[in-house]
Design a protein around this motif. Structure first.
Motif, PDB file in Angstrom:
ATOM      1  N   TYR A  20     -35.406  50.441  -1.821  1.00  0.00           N
ATOM      2  CA  TYR A  20     -35.149  49.429  -0.791  1.00  0.00           C
ATOM      3  C   TYR A  20     -34.633  48.129  -1.414  1.00  0.00           C
ATOM      4  CZ  TYR A  20     -39.574  47.092  -1.928  1.00  0.00           C
ATOM      5  OH  TYR A  20     -40.586  46.408  -2.561  1.00  0.00           O
ATOM      6  N   LEU A  21     -35.113  47.794  -2.629  1.00  0.00           N
ATOM      7  CA  LEU A  21     -34.608  46.597  -3.282  1.00  0.00           C
ATOM      8  C   LEU A  21     -33.183  46.804  -3.804  1.00  0.00           C
ATOM      9  CD1 LEU A  21     -37.683  45.175  -5.247  1.00  0.00           C
ATOM     10  CD2 LEU A  21     -36.524  44.224  -3.249  1.00  0.00           C
ATOM     11  N   PHE A  23     -30.935  48.538  -2.181  1.00  0.00           N
ATOM     12  CA  PHE A  23     -30.125  48.317  -0.977  1.00  0.00           C
ATOM     13  C   PHE A  23     -30.051  46.825  -0.635  1.00  0.00           C
ATOM     14  CE2 PHE A  23     -29.980  47.863   3.672  1.00  0.00           C
ATOM     15  CZ  PHE A  23     -28.739  48.451   3.929  1.00  0.00           C
ATOM     16  N   ILE A  24     -31.189  46.134  -0.766  1.00  0.00           N
ATOM     17  CA  ILE A  24     -31.186  44.699  -0.463  1.00  0.00           C
ATOM     18  C   ILE A  24     -30.289  43.935  -1.441  1.00  0.00           C
ATOM     19  CG2 ILE A  24     -32.644  42.635  -0.452  1.00  0.00           C
ATOM     20  CD1 ILE A  24     -34.902  44.327   0.681  1.00  0.00           C
ATOM     21  N   SER A  25     -30.284  44.387  -2.706  1.00  0.00           N
ATOM     22  CA  SER A  25     -29.418  43.710  -3.680  1.00  0.00           C
ATOM     23  C   SER A  25     -27.943  43.857  -3.297  1.00  0.00           C
ATOM     24  CB  SER A  25     -29.668  44.272  -5.082  1.00  0.00           C
ATOM     25  OG  SER A  25     -29.223  45.617  -5.185  1.00  0.00           O
ATOM     26  N   TYR A  26     -27.573  45.023  -2.771  1.00  0.00           N
ATOM     27  CA  TYR A  26     -26.184  45.187  -2.331  1.00  0.00           C
ATOM     28  C   TYR A  26     -25.897  44.289  -1.126  1.00  0.00           C
ATOM     29  CZ  TYR A  26     -21.865  47.281  -0.665  1.00  0.00           C
ATOM     30  OH  TYR A  26     -20.583  47.470  -0.242  1.00  0.00           O
ATOM     31  N   ILE A  27     -26.840  44.189  -0.200  1.00  0.00           N
ATOM     32  CA  ILE A  27     -26.650  43.319   0.978  1.00  0.00           C
ATOM     33  C   ILE A  27     -26.489  41.866   0.530  1.00  0.00           C
ATOM     34  CG2 ILE A  27     -27.720  42.474   3.083  1.00  0.00           C
ATOM     35  CD1 ILE A  27     -26.655  45.324   3.260  1.00  0.00           C
ATOM     36  N   VAL A  28     -27.288  41.445  -0.448  1.00  0.00           N
ATOM     37  CA  VAL A  28     -27.166  40.075  -0.957  1.00  0.00           C
ATOM     38  C   VAL A  28     -25.780  39.859  -1.547  1.00  0.00           C
ATOM     39  CG1 VAL A  28     -27.989  38.503  -2.744  1.00  0.00           C
ATOM     40  CG2 VAL A  28     -29.627  39.770  -1.335  1.00  0.00           C
ATOM     41  N   SER A  29     -25.305  40.824  -2.346  1.00  0.00           N
ATOM     42  CA  SER A  29     -23.973  40.704  -2.923  1.00  0.00           C
ATOM     43  C   SER A  29     -22.906  40.714  -1.836  1.00  0.00           C
ATOM     44  CB  SER A  29     -23.738  41.850  -3.905  1.00  0.00           C
ATOM     45  OG  SER A  29     -22.461  41.742  -4.495  1.00  0.00           O
ATOM     46  N   PHE A  30     -23.090  41.524  -0.805  1.00  0.00           N
ATOM     47  CA  PHE A  30     -22.118  41.585   0.290  1.00  0.00           C
ATOM     48  C   PHE A  30     -22.060  40.254   1.045  1.00  0.00           C
ATOM     49  CE2 PHE A  30     -21.130  42.462   4.758  1.00  0.00           C
ATOM     50  CZ  PHE A  30     -19.886  43.069   4.628  1.00  0.00           C
ATOM     51  N   ILE A  31     -23.226  39.629   1.234  1.00  0.00           N
ATOM     52  CA  ILE A  31     -23.244  38.324   1.910  1.00  0.00           C
ATOM     53  C   ILE A  31     -22.470  37.288   1.105  1.00  0.00           C
ATOM     54  CG2 ILE A  31     -24.742  36.418   2.614  1.00  0.00           C
ATOM     55  CD1 ILE A  31     -26.859  38.503   3.349  1.00  0.00           C
TER      56      ILE A  31
END
Length: 825
Positions: A20-21, A23-31
């Motif tokens: 889950y972290l 995936f969250i790291s990718y979301i942070v990079s995408f933001i």
């Protein structure tokens, strides 16, 4: 449990990851990547501090959020051993801070090179080289931040493998080159829509995440010590990364809100009176902003009509005024600062910031003075556009010869019946078709906005300067869709409009060569009784349809021959020459040539009313309508005209090559050719009108107050009386509705040139009578006062004024009887 015994120093604990972290790291990079792409999309290219600040913001967004935050959120997903807090990853604050700053420093020159060279008018090699430099520096920033951040680990010795380092760097550089290549390509073709920008953000986030986890897979962790503490400081970097990501989310939402607001503003602007700039380069491409729109600004939200049937079109006096001003900006430019102050004091201009002032639509003055206010708004708006483009107002171009309609994109309208179903009651009502050269188009419905366009064509040096300032030149295939949406007009109408603007830029001023011409002066009465129109050529609406009669000035004998046809219709002239059988003499041969040119004119203007148009043997100057005296007065060509008026019920033209132009606008076009002496007179008149209007009113003295009560009702009662004490008709100017005669203040010592009518000259003539008998005394006789009233700097009559006088005289009943008698003889 003894941690040292379980994990001795130098050992390499096992590694597992929290999905889950990851995936969250990718979301942070995408933001962070999305914020970077949106900032790049809305940046101002070119030189200047604003462009540097925006590129710096892009570098911070990508380097700090997309890379740095992703790195520490991703490392938080790494679990060593069985998750004991003593052997997890902890970081040095110094290395953490440096790893946050260094990628920003590396990314900024990459963005600067890509933005400066890729979008300019450079060679293909330079553009691709700039793209590669941007991708390499951005990918290198991702790679060096990862390994620099890992070097800050306090309790482990990280051992990366060379193959994974090369692979991770290749992934970062390749994905960044691909992402920025797509971004610049789509932006260059104005296809940078939201979903395309999201694709670019996914590639950039993939570059960061792909590089991070490739490098993590090739890294081994050798334990060098144990962390002493609660372990809560392990989450500090995670908390900072989450806060920065949330801040980036706020920025994204703010950019989205601004985008939505801009969209609403563009739709609203299509319903307003807007001044736009149509600039073409040598290749015929149109100058646009980064959003694919013409540089433009709102003049006012709505033009106030004085009557219900008044239209703001080419026949309106205000349009004629601004048409002349746009061809001689130097005569009004020094008054624009005072105009701005006056608009701010009256509430029409509500902001003191240049280029950002909002224009209100409410009326704080009467209708007669609103025309003056609109002229001020036009001049101030033009200066704002010039300043935003870093150029002089004199270089903006000339006003296009028509008022364009926007806000016509209403292709469907719905209504709901009793069963709750929607039925289409109107479809495709705004479609237009026509020929570019002819400019023929179907009438457009539902138009609410009006567009005034300043047109010009620039050379290579000026085109490069504009591109360096952040503007672009593009073809209609690239910017047609966003431009038509912003103007709310159909795409076909837009293509026709841009083609007409381009042809207008290429049209040269009418300067006939030396010689003699036959012209057609046909008037078309308006069916709504709003005035007269002139039938002109569609390709050259600023001049009368004419054919060349001779390459040189006519001889006296030839003029005498033409005088025999004065007052006859074209049909009568042709028939009379045709009846003359003897063609052997030079006189008859020249008359046959005259008949042939009349028939050629009739072919160019195939109107039945031209056959009944009356010939005037009065020679006129083609430049300014002066009567030729037979002497060399500096004119280039001579015109003899056939004058006529069509029947009001016949509004159809027989040729698509012809069009009707309002007579008032046609007269205006005769006063704007290069070198026209009316430019200086017009500038002097504007200075008198506006300088008096904009100057502060002088305080009223007690003597003036008493004089107003006693003499105010007599316009010229006593010397030294202030003109402000008179009741002046605001429509007393030569162009009705343009000039508002307001409080003109004068005293006994005021120069008469400040008078709105140019002053009154009074002279005394003394005549010496020498017709006396021999020996008589010479007698001096005083003839008394002889008064001469005249207007200073009076503009000359145009050829249209002169021909209108001739046409009126021909239609006089008494002159018509004389002409009929002459024709019967």
């Amino acid at each position: 449990m003894d941690i040292a015994a379980k994990y001795p120093r130098g050992s390499r604990p096992s590694i597992h990851y929290l999905p889950y972290l990851i995936f969250i790291s990718y979301i942070v990079s995408f933001i962070g990547a999305s914020t970077t792409v949106e900032l790049l999309h809305r940046r101002v290219t070119g030189q200047g501090w604003r462009s540097w600040v925006q590129l710096a913001a892009c570098s911070v967004s990508f380097g700090l959020v997309a890379i740095w935050c992703m790195h520490f959120v991703g490392n938080r997903a790494i679990v060593l051993g069985d998750g004991e807090k003593e052997i997890q990853l902890y970081y040095s604050p110094a290395y953490t801070a440096v790893s946050a700053i260094l990628p920003i420093i590396v990314i900024f020159p990459g963005f600067l090179v890509g933005d400066r060279f890729y979008k300019g008018s450079r060679s293909t090699f330079t553009r691709y080289l700039a793209l590669i430099v941007c991708g390499v520096l951005t990918g290198a920033a991702v790679t060096e931040m990862h390994y620099l951040g890992n070097q800050g680990t306090t309790n482990y010795n990280l051992k990366p493998r060379l193959g994974y380092i090369i692979g991770a760097a290749a992934i970062a550089i390749g994905a960044c080159c691909l992402a920025f290549g797509l971004f610049f390509h789509w932006a260059g073709h104005w296809m940078n829509t939201l979903w395309r920008r999201l694709i670019v953000s996914c590639f950039l986030a993939g570059a960061v995440s792909g590089m991070h986890w490739t490098a993590a897979a090739g890294t081994s962790y050798e334990l060098t010590g144990y962390h002493q503490g609660t372990g809560t400081d392990r989450n500090v970097n995670l908390i900072i990364a989450v806060c920065l990501s949330l801040s980036a989310c706020v920025v994204c939402f703010a950019l989205g809100f601004l985008k939505q607001r801009r969209t609403r503003k563009l739709k609203d602007r299509a319903q307003q009176v807007v001044l736009a700039l149509a600039t073409f380069d040598g290749e015929g491409r149109l100058l646009v902003t980064q959003s694919g729109l013409m540089p433009c600004q709102t003049i006012t939200r709505q033009f106030h009509q004085r009557t219900f049937d008044e239209d703001f079109d080419t026949a309106h006096p205000v349009f004629n005024w601004i048409y002349r001003v746009s061809r001689h900006w130097g005569g009004i430019s020094d008054l624009i600062p005072s105009m701005r102050d006056h608009l701010q004091s009256t509430g029409y201009l509500q902001s003191h910031a240049i280029g950002s002032g909002s224009r209100s639509s409410y009326s704080v003055e009467d209708n007669s003075s609103y025309s003056t206010t609109f002229r001020e708004l036009f001049c101030v708006t033009a200066q704002d556009i010039a300043r935003s483009m870093d150029t002089r107002i004199q270089d903006l171009g000339c006003l296009y010869e028509d008022v364009l309609t926007t806000g016509t994109l209403l292709n469907r309208a719905f209504w709901r019946d009793t069963q709750g179903h929607k039925n289409i009651i109107a479809a495709d009502v705004a479609t237009t078709s026509g020929d570019v050269e002819a400019g023929v188009a179907n009438p457009v419905l539902f138009g609410k906005g009006q567009l005034l366009v300043l047109t010009r064509k620039v050379g290579t040096e000026e085109a490069n300067r504009l591109q360096n300032n952040g503007y672009r030149f593009a073809s209609m295939d690239q910017i047609g869709d966003p431009l038509s949406r912003s103007m709310q007009i159909p795409r076909d109408d837009l293509n026709l409009l841009i083609a007409r603007l381009q042809l207008y830029c290429q049209r040269e001023a009418f300067a006939p060569s030396d010689g003699t011409y036959l012209a057609s002066f046909l008037l078309q009465p308006s069916p709504t009784m709003k005035g007269l129109d002139v039938i002109v050529s569609r390709a050259a609406p600023d001049r009368l349809p004419m054919v060349k009669l001779s390459s040189e000035e006519l001889k006296l004998s030839q003029r005498k021959l033409l005088s025999q046809f004065n007052g006859l219709t074209l049909e009568e002239c042709v028939n009379r020459i045709k009846l003359r059988a003897n063609l052997d003499t030079e006189e008859e041969r020249w008359l046959e040539k005259f008949r042939g040119r009349m028939l050629a004119l009739l072919r160019d203007v195939p109107e039945a009313s031209l056959q009944q148009a009356v010939f005037s043997s009065q020679p006129l100057s083609a430049t300014h309508g002066n009567v030729i005296t037979g002497q060399n007065d500096g004119t280039n060509a001579t015109i003899f005209a056939f004058c006529g008026i069509k029947e009001v019920y016949n509004q159809t033209l027989q040729s698509r090559a012809l069009k009707c132009v309002p007579l008032s606008f046609f007269k205006t076009q005769q006063r704007v050719y290069p070198g026209c002496p009316d430019h200086g007179i017009f500038a002097h008149k504007n200075h008198k009108d506006f300088s008096t209007l904009l100057q502060p009113a002088l305080p009223e003295t007690p003597a003036q107050s008493r004089g107003r009560n006693t003499w105010g009702k007599w316009p010229f009662a006593r010397r030294g009386m202030s003109v402000s004490e008179q009741t002046l008709n605001p429509d007393s100017s030569s162009e009705k509705g343009l000039v508002n005669i307001s409080q003109y203040v004068s005293t006994e010592t005021t120069n008469t040139t400040s008078h709105p009518w140019g002053g009154i000259m009074v002279s005394q003539d003394i005549v010496i009578n020498d017709n006396q008998k021999d020996g008589s005394q010479m007698e001096m006789t005083e003839m008394g006062l002889h008064s001469e009233a005249g207007v200073q700097d009076k503009e000359q009559q145009t050829i249209a004024d002169k021909l209108m006088t001739i046409t009126t005289s021909f239609r006089d009943p008494y002159n018509k009887v004389l002409r009929d008698n002459y024709s019967r003889r």
